[in-house]
Enzyme design. Structure first.
Site, PDB file in Angstrom:
ATOM      1  N   HIS A  42      39.361  77.882  47.739  1.00 25.73           N
ATOM      2  CA  HIS A  42      39.607  76.633  48.467  1.00 25.73           C
ATOM      3  C   HIS A  42      40.983  76.728  49.106  1.00 25.73           C
ATOM      4  CE1 HIS A  42      39.719  71.907  48.277  1.00 25.73           C
ATOM      5  NE2 HIS A  42      39.972  72.391  49.486  1.00 25.73           N
ATOM      6  N   GLU A  69      35.961  77.146  50.751  1.00 27.59           N
ATOM      7  CA  GLU A  69      35.960  75.693  50.681  1.00 27.59           C
ATOM      8  C   GLU A  69      37.104  75.165  51.528  1.00 27.59           C
ATOM      9  OE1 GLU A  69      34.049  74.895  46.266  1.00 27.59           O
ATOM     10  OE2 GLU A  69      36.235  74.778  46.515  1.00 27.59           O
ATOM     11  N   HIS A 189      30.962  71.894  39.906  1.00 24.91           N
ATOM     12  CA  HIS A 189      32.056  71.007  39.507  1.00 24.91           C
ATOM     13  C   HIS A 189      31.880  70.566  38.060  1.00 24.91           C
ATOM     14  CE1 HIS A 189      35.756  68.977  40.605  1.00 24.91           C
ATOM     15  NE2 HIS A 189      35.386  67.993  39.802  1.00 24.91           N
TER      16      HIS A 189
END
Length: 235
Positions: A42, A69, A189
């Site tokens: 990310h 991400e 997640h």
């Protein structure tokens, strides 16, 4: 079911000292060697863990699949198009959060989303949206041109007992709906070694994205062993 390993927290640990180690690229290579089918990173707007140079080096080193991400910004769009990962995943981003706290607000961004995604499609980069396991969000993702939806499993991870079972059912129903309208489905997640097993029964979910649980387990058992253990749990 495949495993994609998020290596952000390797960079977090490195940045705590402001030095060069541990190297997230080395972590990515070990994860691939241990059976990971992809590497996730990310690149946040504030660059709190992964840096631009990390992304460049990951692109050069990763041989499975690189999933970037990113927030929906012009800067990150340009970086992604120049880097050419196999996949980009749009995620919501707040500077004050410790980690991504919920799904991408597709209703809010829908009017501009299709145009934003078009350059990625033209470049042959797959597009994923990190969204809540919600039928409306999934329908809008398909209409906007996404190839993949990553279903947010954070609520499942926080619940227990009957409430967790209900959330798992919601995720399973969302995955089936997404697959029926032609989308690929992944999930992530909050997934860890204790709560991942039921996802093997949701056949529509092709891949799970896991980072924090693996990196924390690796402190005690080594990264290669931690990845191999998770791969075994989801097969």
């Amino acid at each position: 079911m495949r495993l994609a390993v998020n290596i952000d927290h390797v960079a977090t640990l490195r940045n705590a000292r402001g030095e060069f180690h541990p190297d997230p690229v080395e972590a990515a290579l070990i994860a691939e060697q241990a059976g990971a089918a992809g590497i996730v990173c990310h690149l946040r707007e504030d660059r709190r863990h992964i840096k631009d140079d990390d992304l460049r080096r990951l692109r050069a080193a990763v041989t499975t699949k690189l999933d970037l991400e990113m927030a929906m910004t012009e800067e990150l769009q340009a970086i992604a198009l120049a880097t050419k990962p196999e996949l980009i995943t749009l995620v919501p981003e707040k500077r004050e959060e410790l980690t991504t706290e919920g799904g991408f607000d597709i209703v809010r961004h829908f009017d501009t989303l299709k145009a934003y995604l078009q350059p990625f499609r033209s470049a042959g980069i797959e597009v994923s949206l990190f969204i809540e396991p919600d039928k409306q969000a999934i329908e809008l993702a398909a209409q906007a041109g996404a190839d993949i939806v990553e279903l947010h499993t954070g609520l499942y991870a926080l619940k227990a007992g009957e409430a967790q079972e209900e959330e798992l059912t919601r995720i399973g129903n969302a995955a089936a709906f997404a697959r029926n309208i032609g989308l690929k489905v992944v999930a992530g997640h909050g997934l860890n070694y204790s709560n991942i097993a039921p996802f093997r029964n949701i056949v529509e979910i092709e891949e799970v994205s896991i980072g924090h649980a693996i990196i924390t387990r690796a402190i005690f058992s080594g990264l290669e062993g931690a990845v191999r253990e998770m791969v075994a749990l989801i097969r």
